[in-house]
Scaffold this motif. Sequence first.
Motif, short mmCIF file in Angstrom:
data_model
loop_
_atom_site.label_atom_id
_atom_site.label_comp_id
_atom_site.label_asym_id
_atom_site.label_seq_id
_atom_site.Cartn_x
_atom_site.Cartn_y
_atom_site.Cartn_z
N LEU A 111 0.83 -1.21 0.00
CA LEU A 111 0.00 0.00 0.00
C LEU A 111 0.86 1.26 0.00
O LEU A 111 0.55 2.23 -0.70
CB LEU A 111 -0.94 0.00 1.22
CG LEU A 111 -2.04 -1.07 1.21
CD1 LEU A 111 -2.86 -0.99 2.48
CD2 LEU A 111 -2.96 -0.89 -0.01
N ILE A 112 1.92 1.23 0.78
CA ILE A 112 2.83 2.39 0.82
C ILE A 112 3.55 2.54 -0.53
O ILE A 112 3.73 3.65 -1.04
CB ILE A 112 3.85 2.23 1.97
CG1 ILE A 112 3.12 2.30 3.32
CG2 ILE A 112 4.92 3.33 1.91
CD1 ILE A 112 3.92 1.78 4.49
N ALA A 113 3.93 1.38 -1.12
CA ALA A 113 4.56 1.41 -2.44
C ALA A 113 3.64 2.02 -3.49
O ALA A 113 4.07 2.77 -4.37
CB ALA A 113 4.96 0.00 -2.86
N LEU A 114 2.34 1.73 -3.37
CA LEU A 114 1.36 2.25 -4.33
C LEU A 114 1.09 3.73 -4.13
O LEU A 114 1.23 4.53 -5.06
CB LEU A 114 0.04 1.47 -4.20
CG LEU A 114 -1.15 2.02 -4.99
CD1 LEU A 114 -0.91 1.88 -6.49
CD2 LEU A 114 -2.44 1.33 -4.59
N PHE A 115 0.69 4.10 -2.91
CA PHE A 115 0.19 5.46 -2.67
C PHE A 115 1.30 6.51 -2.50
O PHE A 115 1.09 7.67 -2.84
CB PHE A 115 -0.72 5.48 -1.43
CG PHE A 115 -2.02 4.77 -1.65
CD1 PHE A 115 -2.96 5.26 -2.54
CD2 PHE A 115 -2.30 3.59 -0.98
CE1 PHE A 115 -4.16 4.60 -2.75
CE2 PHE A 115 -3.50 2.92 -1.18
CZ PHE A 115 -4.43 3.43 -2.07
N ILE A 116 2.45 6.11 -2.00
CA ILE A 116 3.51 7.09 -1.76
C ILE A 116 4.60 7.00 -2.82
O ILE A 116 5.06 8.02 -3.33
CB ILE A 116 4.11 6.90 -0.35
CG1 ILE A 116 3.02 7.14 0.72
CG2 ILE A 116 5.28 7.86 -0.13
CD1 ILE A 116 3.47 6.96 2.15
N PHE A 117 5.01 5.76 -3.16
CA PHE A 117 6.12 5.60 -4.10
C PHE A 117 5.68 5.24 -5.51
O PHE A 117 6.50 4.99 -6.38
CB PHE A 117 7.11 4.56 -3.56
CG PHE A 117 7.78 5.00 -2.29
CD1 PHE A 117 8.96 5.73 -2.33
CD2 PHE A 117 7.24 4.69 -1.05
CE1 PHE A 117 9.58 6.13 -1.16
CE2 PHE A 117 7.85 5.09 0.13
CZ PHE A 117 9.03 5.82 0.07
N LYS A 118 4.33 5.19 -5.73
CA LYS A 118 3.74 5.03 -7.07
C LYS A 118 4.18 3.74 -7.77
O LYS A 118 4.33 3.71 -8.99
CB LYS A 118 4.07 6.24 -7.96
CG LYS A 118 3.76 7.59 -7.33
CD LYS A 118 2.30 7.70 -6.92
CE LYS A 118 2.01 9.06 -6.27
NZ LYS A 118 0.61 9.15 -5.78
N GLU A 119 4.37 2.67 -7.01
CA GLU A 119 4.70 1.38 -7.60
C GLU A 119 3.40 0.70 -8.05
O GLU A 119 2.39 0.73 -7.35
CB GLU A 119 5.43 0.51 -6.58
CG GLU A 119 6.05 -0.75 -7.15
CD GLU A 119 6.94 -1.47 -6.14
OE1 GLU A 119 6.71 -2.66 -5.90
OE2 GLU A 119 7.85 -0.83 -5.58
#
Length: 287
Positions: A111-119
Amino acid sequence: MNSKKIASGFAIFAALLYAINIPMSKLLLNYVDAVMMASFLYLGAGIGLFMYGLLKKDKKVERLTKKELPYTIAMVVLDIIAPILLMFGITMTNSANVSLLNNFEIVATSLIALFIFKEVISKRLWIAIFLVVVATIVLSFEGTSAFVFNKGSLLVLGACICWGFENNCTKMISNKSSVEIVTIKGIFSGLGSLIVALIIGESIPSFMYLFLVLLLGFISYGLSINFYIKAQSVIGAAKTSAYYSVSPFLGVIFSLLFLGEVPSIQFYIALFIMIISTIIMVKDTFN
């Protein structure tokens, strides 16, 4: 051999090494205070990888620079908080539960990769993440009558969230020397936890237990994180976490072997859900 297959192997090997941590920490916590335990686990990782780096002397790797300093500082701070929460969580709940709850780190990381780091996260991985959430709720819930959640489980989940942020910070510097990253992570996070332990009045353990904790830290944190970072640099934070999800199942096996713990019915329900989620995540990684 395909670089993605090698990276996947690194992630699974990292999971195997970390799986030893939960049951062995449970045993050692009978003789070592929780924060002190977290401190020397990371110091064992840092010192061990520093010595490994001296022997290896790999001149081809890229070193960290000032550009990576914000991510490096965040990584260290999060690695001070997370293992302290985990050690207190281990003292409050069954180690098999702790092993399985560690899969929530995949959810946090993704979730952090998606929302913050745009993975990018696929539909399959979303389904797997949802199943992991369901399984963690099953494990954490103590009963419908009181609607109370196990405090130890909540502390473990807090550690997983911290590690989710830390995994993504580490991903941003994973193209650099993995040995250097783990050395910095281990020594500075360990010293930070040691200061906290001394401030709250915990005592340094005897030499025998100190050595055992340092050795466990080198294996379950140092070598494990080293291979985890190598995998991250090729297949990304979310997919590395997906492969790493085998660690809880291995941790349960070690808990049965070392501690003789018999899990509750909630555990088996959560285990079944976790197995389905892991299969989905592995299939997603190969696509």
